[in-house]
Design an enzyme around this catalytic site. Structure first.
Site, PDB file in Angstrom:
ATOM      1  N   GLU A  64     -18.674 -12.287   5.594  1.00  0.00           N
ATOM      2  CA  GLU A  64     -19.206 -11.231   6.452  1.00  0.00           C
ATOM      3  C   GLU A  64     -19.862 -12.026   7.512  1.00  0.00           C
ATOM      4  O   GLU A  64     -20.735 -12.424   7.447  1.00  0.00           O
ATOM      5  CB  GLU A  64     -20.262 -10.336   5.818  1.00  0.00           C
ATOM      6  CG  GLU A  64     -20.780  -9.233   6.530  1.00  0.00           C
ATOM      7  CD  GLU A  64     -21.972  -8.601   5.932  1.00  0.00           C
ATOM      8  OE1 GLU A  64     -22.408  -7.653   6.786  1.00  0.00           O
ATOM      9  OE2 GLU A  64     -22.272  -8.919   5.023  1.00  0.00           O
ATOM     10  N   ASP A 117     -22.596  -7.429  17.635  1.00  0.00           N
ATOM     11  CA  ASP A 117     -23.178  -7.173  18.950  1.00  0.00           C
ATOM     12  C   ASP A 117     -21.993  -7.130  19.888  1.00  0.00           C
ATOM     13  O   ASP A 117     -21.075  -7.764  19.986  1.00  0.00           O
ATOM     14  CB  ASP A 117     -23.738  -8.422  19.267  1.00  0.00           C
ATOM     15  CG  ASP A 117     -24.675  -8.070  20.568  1.00  0.00           C
ATOM     16  OD1 ASP A 117     -24.121  -7.291  21.549  1.00  0.00           O
ATOM     17  OD2 ASP A 117     -25.743  -8.767  20.833  1.00  0.00           O
ATOM     18  N   ASP A 121     -19.454   1.000  15.758  1.00  0.00           N
ATOM     19  CA  ASP A 121     -19.564   2.200  16.311  1.00  0.00           C
ATOM     20  C   ASP A 121     -19.377   2.214  17.836  1.00  0.00           C
ATOM     21  O   ASP A 121     -19.375   3.221  18.616  1.00  0.00           O
ATOM     22  CB  ASP A 121     -21.183   2.474  16.153  1.00  0.00           C
ATOM     23  CG  ASP A 121     -22.062   1.506  17.391  1.00  0.00           C
ATOM     24  OD1 ASP A 121     -22.819   2.336  18.151  1.00  0.00           O
ATOM     25  OD2 ASP A 121     -22.174   0.483  16.761  1.00  0.00           O
TER      26      ASP A 121
END
Length: 218
Positions: free
Chosen positions: A47, A121, A157
């Site tokens: 991750e 980011d 998102d």
């Protein structure tokens, strides 16, 4: 530096599941995660830019026969995931404190089975494109580290980053690309086991749809 950060850094130094500068394994871990750290041959899942490590910890609970490594440079964030894993006695999750661009210093070619990018980011400024974790230079690094048939996952998102990534992937040699602009209304929702980061929960409350894609290198 605040006292809380200093306390967290001190705990990281004492925690076996945090690999960082100053610890012996940090210098020799490349190619030795299976043999020397996890002491098994279970698949290794990364991750990247893991922050608090919600996915690493959450997936480690779901998949005890996989090894999870959260990677981030922010030690005070890694502390959260590290402590949660220790509390849950999870032996199949660890945290590596380093910059993502240095991954090839810590993992051997084909040592990794999967890569997850969870709300990285987006780096919206065009001048920052090379710092996006789906920029071609990072994709080439993932290709080198992944085993044959290994998967790369992106959950975000940010529509701009998502569409940028799809555009970049059109120029790459990949296969089995699957994507959706609304993860939780799609067939891929169950693949995430209800694991949501703190920031994802905030984005959802603001009405943002969560985008998701996965692919393999050809």
């Amino acid at each position: 530096m605040g006292r809380k950060k200093l306390e967290r850094f001190a705990q990281n130094q004492q925690s076996w599941n945090v690999i960082e500068a100053g610890k012996p394994f940090y210098e020799v871990c490349k190619g030795k995660w299976h043999s020397d750290f996890f002491k098994n041959q279970n698949p290794i899942v990364l991750e990247l830019a893991c922050g608090r490590g919600e996915y690493s910890v959450g997936m480690a609970k779901v998949f005890p026969n996989k090894n999870f490594i959260g990677v981030d440079i922010k030690g005070s964030r890694l502390w959260k995931g590290s402590q949660e894993a220790l509390k849950e006695n999870l032996l199949n999750v660890a945290f590596l404190r380093t910059y993502i661009q240095n991954l090839e210093n810590f993992f051997a070619p084909q040592e990794v089975a999967e890569v997850w990018l969870i709300h990285p980011d987006p780096r919206p400024k065009e001048a920052d494109a090379r710092r996006r974790l789906t920029h071609p230079r990072f994709l080439e690094m993932y290709r080198n580290l992944l085993q044959k048939e290994g998967w790369v996952h992106l959950k975000t998102d940010n529509t701009g980053l998502f569409e940028y990534t799809l555009e970049v992937l059109r120029e790459q040699q990949i296969k089995n690309l699957h994507f959706t602009y609304d993860l939780y209304a799609s067939e891929y929702a169950t693949e995430h086991f209800g694991i949501k980061t703190k920031y994802e929960q905030i984005f959802e409350q603001e009405g943002e749809k969560i985008k998701y894609l996965k692919f393999q290198f050809a």
